[in-house]
Design a protein around this motif. Structure first.
Motif, PDB file in Angstrom:
ATOM      1  N   HIS A  20       0.626  -1.037  -0.002  1.00  0.00           N
ATOM      2  CA  HIS A  20      -0.069  -0.360   0.331  1.00  0.00           C
ATOM      3  C   HIS A  20       1.266   1.434   0.113  1.00  0.00           C
ATOM      4  O   HIS A  20       2.609   1.099   0.489  1.00  0.00           O
ATOM      5  N   GLU A  21       0.503   2.724  -0.500  1.00  0.00           N
ATOM      6  CA  GLU A  21       1.333   3.505  -0.183  1.00  0.00           C
ATOM      7  C   GLU A  21       1.721   4.297   0.987  1.00  0.00           C
ATOM      8  O   GLU A  21       2.505   5.279   0.772  1.00  0.00           O
ATOM      9  N   SER A  29      -1.063   7.887   5.035  1.00  0.00           N
ATOM     10  CA  SER A  29      -1.823   8.949   4.473  1.00  0.00           C
ATOM     11  C   SER A  29      -3.478   9.485   4.498  1.00  0.00           C
ATOM     12  O   SER A  29      -3.575   7.689   5.315  1.00  0.00           O
ATOM     13  N   ALA A  31      -5.146   9.617   2.668  1.00  0.00           N
ATOM     14  CA  ALA A  31      -6.343   8.538   1.470  1.00  0.00           C
ATOM     15  C   ALA A  31      -6.224   7.208   2.061  1.00  0.00           C
ATOM     16  O   ALA A  31      -7.750   6.990   2.007  1.00  0.00           O
ATOM     17  N   SER A  32      -5.613   6.868   2.896  1.00  0.00           N
ATOM     18  CA  SER A  32      -5.445   5.353   3.097  1.00  0.00           C
ATOM     19  C   SER A  32      -6.473   5.553   4.569  1.00  0.00           C
ATOM     20  O   SER A  32      -7.238   4.698   4.858  1.00  0.00           O
ATOM     21  N   ILE A  34      -8.686   7.252   4.570  1.00  0.00           N
ATOM     22  CA  ILE A  34     -10.337   7.608   3.969  1.00  0.00           C
ATOM     23  C   ILE A  34     -10.836   6.426   3.697  1.00  0.00           C
ATOM     24  O   ILE A  34     -11.860   5.999   3.801  1.00  0.00           O
ATOM     25  N   SER A  35      -9.692   5.970   3.104  1.00  0.00           N
ATOM     26  CA  SER A  35     -10.011   4.550   3.020  1.00  0.00           C
ATOM     27  C   SER A  35     -10.637   3.482   3.750  1.00  0.00           C
ATOM     28  O   SER A  35     -11.537   2.739   3.424  1.00  0.00           O
ATOM     29  N   ASP A  38     -13.724   4.597   5.354  1.00  0.00           N
ATOM     30  CA  ASP A  38     -15.016   3.799   4.089  1.00  0.00           C
ATOM     31  C   ASP A  38     -15.312   2.635   4.384  1.00  0.00           C
ATOM     32  O   ASP A  38     -16.519   2.361   4.252  1.00  0.00           O
TER      33      ASP A  38
END
Length: 145
Positions: A20-21, A29, A31-32, A34-35, A38
């Protein structure tokens, strides 16, 4: 015939675990996060954040006389570091906590810990006990990791 390092189960598992990033970083991050949030909200529709829980407790319980000066916060949360965020949110409202939790949030102190807890409640004060474990979710959205 020996297994080459790049073909070993350990190398495969580590490559997959960190695919993963945020690989190799101490922080996630946006984005991670938030993912993962969710995915958690889809699995647990009533999910609230630590911040939302703390603020909701404050608003609801203050109507019933719970104040920082007269309320003891008792926590029995899983000892995993992710649970410290919840303690931090609650301590910001109620001050220091009396921690008596252990693995999976089960109180591990027994009668002695509860007796000590009760002796720390301010005179004519209140006690809030927050307990529980956590659910791990990896960056690929897999629950239980």
């Amino acid at each position: 015939m020996p297994i080459k390092r790049e073909e070993s189960l350990h190398t495969f598992a580590m490559t997959q675990a960190f695919a993963h990033e945020d690989e190799g970083t101490a922080y996630s991050s946006a984005a991670s996060v938030i993912s993962v949030m969710d995915k958690a909200k889809s699995e647990y529709p009533g999910l609230v954040t630590n911040h939302q829980l703390g603020r909701s407790l404050d608003v609801i319980l203050s109507k019933h006389g719970f104040k920082k000066e007269t309320t003891l916060l008792g926590t029995s949360l899983c000892c995993d570091e992710v649970c410290r965020d919840m303690e931090d949110e609650l301590r910001a409202i109620y001050g220091q906590n009396f921690s008596f939790g252990g693995i999976a949030g089960f109180p591990f102190g027994g009668c002695t810990a509860f007796g000590a807890l009760c002796h720390h409640i301010p005179t004519d004060g209140q006690l809030i006990i927050v307990y529980g474990s956590h659910v791990g979710i990896d960056f690929d959205g897999v629950f239980g990791k």
